[in-house]
Design an enzyme around this catalytic site. Structure first.
Site, PDB file in Angstrom:
ATOM      1  N   HIS B 222       0.822  -1.217   0.000  1.00 19.02           N
ATOM      2  CA  HIS B 222       0.000   0.000   0.000  1.00 19.02           C
ATOM      3  C   HIS B 222       0.855   1.266   0.000  1.00 19.02           C
ATOM      4  CE1 HIS B 222       0.869   0.352   4.317  1.00 19.02           C
ATOM      5  NE2 HIS B 222       0.559  -0.936   4.442  1.00 19.02           N
ATOM      6  N   CYS B 238       3.942  -5.102   6.383  1.00 18.07           N
ATOM      7  CA  CYS B 238       3.417  -4.681   5.073  1.00 18.07           C
ATOM      8  C   CYS B 238       4.528  -4.104   4.185  1.00 18.07           C
ATOM      9  CB  CYS B 238       2.327  -3.629   5.250  1.00 18.07           C
ATOM     10  SG  CYS B 238       0.703  -4.338   5.530  1.00 18.07           S
TER      11      CYS B 238
END
Lengths: 229, 262
Positions: B222, B238
């Site tokens: 992201h 992440c």
């Protein structure tokens, strides 16, 4: 053997039903039944004027043709990529690869002819129909028979004579495909002295019942990401 | 392809003429036969003629995925009595259809086709067999995302060619981004979480340490509201990118794309 058992070809046996209508209950069969009774009723039926066919433009015919060719091309292409065709004996492999290459050529040319009027390809889900050589072959027979019936039905409705000539070129090739597929399946390549045309709406309904054409899954969302960050 | 060449048309006319001449009784009409045949119109020129057969494109870089169509049990072998590996639902925790990456196919002990799929479970890298009927149609992608944990960069390839290379931030020590082969499960956007930037991809990778995270600690790819930390080792597992880079990735990377983290 005049044809394979179509019952297990596709979900809900939709293609099977369509092909059985073509090869199992024909106008000739109707006439034969009438010879043994109900002749008056038959004559009354035949004397009724046929319902006026719904108007359909050449572009609509081509669009439907494109979608149907995409259905077939994807069916063969996927079976080849999955290895189903590779697992077949050489003669059958050559048949399946040839038909796949032809269907892809048909998709290409119809897309070119339609240009910006061509619609994007839908998504397809063939389920188990192209997972094994036996299921693949049976489905291919039904698809090719159905294609012949479709082209036989729509070609006379086309307004443009050049387009009619082009579709006749496809029709004869599809008829060869159907005969070759039937031969591979151990079925009679030419089970009847004539091929019955099928209305576009009936072919559409048969294809709809297979559920081979599906909505493309929407893989996007608006949920707050729960990821580890 | 289907245009009649001139010799063929002439030959056809000759055949028609011969047939007319031999079948008749020799009257005046028969003598007109050859001329009448020659006067027949030429075949209508087709509006289009397909080109040559189209060979199958090279499939070296093709990966397949399918959504779970009905709740299913993933098993250790293509056999209805094999051990249960995981249970698959039709939706991800984010509410999107639940995709699985297709690894192999085989006819099972029940005589039906089974598919071996990558599973979004711990331990990472788990696979299981599900009946073909549990899945929807196959989808194909030619993209692949490589995340280099050492060089802190992500490279997207399409058909083996690099189409995007961007710096990334990955897991901080103790929150390491797990290595392995995974796949993109969904694409989220238009949410109100600036920390995730404008777009977030869900993957099948799971953090072995952040298991109590909401939804179980899935690793995402992201954007960020801290571009100054990219590249770096700062996340909880992440893979973060600058917002311009995640937007570019969103234009190029479809769901189902394999993600190789190494």
């Amino acid at each position: 053997m005049t044809g394979p058992a179509f019952r297990d070809i596709d979900r809900d046996d939709a293609l099977g039903e369509a092909v059985e209508r073509l090869y199992g209950c024909t106008r000739a069969g109707l006439l034969r039944r009438a010879a043994f009774g109900g002749a008056a009723a038959l004559l009354a039926t035949l004397a009724r004027p046929a319902a006026a066919p719904a108007a359909i433009t050449d572009v609509e015919v081509l669009r439907f043709g494109l979608r149907f060719e995409q259905l077939q091309a994807t069916f063969y292409t996927q079976a080849e990529e999955l290895g189903t065709i590779g697992a077949m004996p050489p003669a059958e492999r050559r048949w399946a690869q040839t038909l796949g290459a032809h269907e892809r050529a048909h998709v290409k040319i119809i897309k070119e002819v339609l240009g910006p009027k061509a619609e994007p390809a839908p998504a397809f889900d063939f389920g188990e129909a192209n997972e094994t050589p036996a299921a693949f072959t049976r489905t291919a027979v039904a698809m090719e028979d159905l294609t012949v019936a479709l082209l036989g039905g729509v070609t006379p409705r086309v307004q443009d004579r050049g387009l009619t000539a082009a579709l006749l070129g496809l029709l004869t090739v599809e008829a060869r495909h159907a005969a070759w597929a039937r031969h591979i399946a151990g079925a009679d390549p030419a089970p009847r002295p004539e091929d019955e045309p099928m209305a576009l709406a009936d072919v559409q309904a048969a294809v709809d019942r297979t559920h081979f054409v599906v909505e493309r899954p929407r893989m996007g969302g608006r949920a707050a990401p729960p990821f580890t960050g | 392809m289907r245009r009649w060449p001139v010799p063929a048309a002439l030959a056809t006319a000759a055949v028609v003429a011969l047939a007319a001449g031999s079948a008749g009784s020799g009257g005046p009409a028969d003598r007109d036969g050859p001329r009448a045949a020659a006067a027949l119109p030429a075949p209508v020129t087709p509006a289009f003629t397909p080109g040559p057969p189209v060979a199958l494109a090279a499939g070296r870089h093709v990966s397949r995925w399918a959504v779970v169509r009905r709740p299913a049990t993933a098993r250790s072998a293509p056999d209805p009595s094999a051990a249960v590996v995981a249970r698959l639902g039709v939706r991800t925790p984010e509410g999107t259809p639940n995709p699985v990456a297709v690894v192999a196919r085989r006819t099972g002990a029940d005589g039906r086709p089974w598919v071996r799929v990558r599973l979004a479970i711990l331990p990472n890298g788990s696979t299981g067999w599900v009946p073909r009927t549990a899945l929807g149609g196959y989808n194909a992608v030619r993209t692949q995302l490589h995340v280099d944990l050492r060089r802190l960069r992500a490279t997207l390839t399409r058909s083996g060619r690099t189409v995007l290379r961007v710096p990334v931030a990955v897991g901080a020590p103790g929150w390491d981004t797990p290595p392995g082969t995974f796949y993109v499960r969904n694409r989220l956007s238009r949410y109100r979480s600036p920390a995730y930037g404008p777009v977030a991809f869900g993957t099948s990778a799971r953090s072995p340490t952040a298991t109590d995270w909401p939804a179980g600690g899935f690793v995402g790819i992201h954007g960020t509201d801290r571009p100054d930390l990219v590249p770096g080792r700062v996340s909880h597992g992440c893979i973060r990118m600058r917002n311009a880079d995640i937007r570019a990735l969103a234009r190029l990377m479809p769901v189902g794309t394999p993600v190789v983290i190494a």
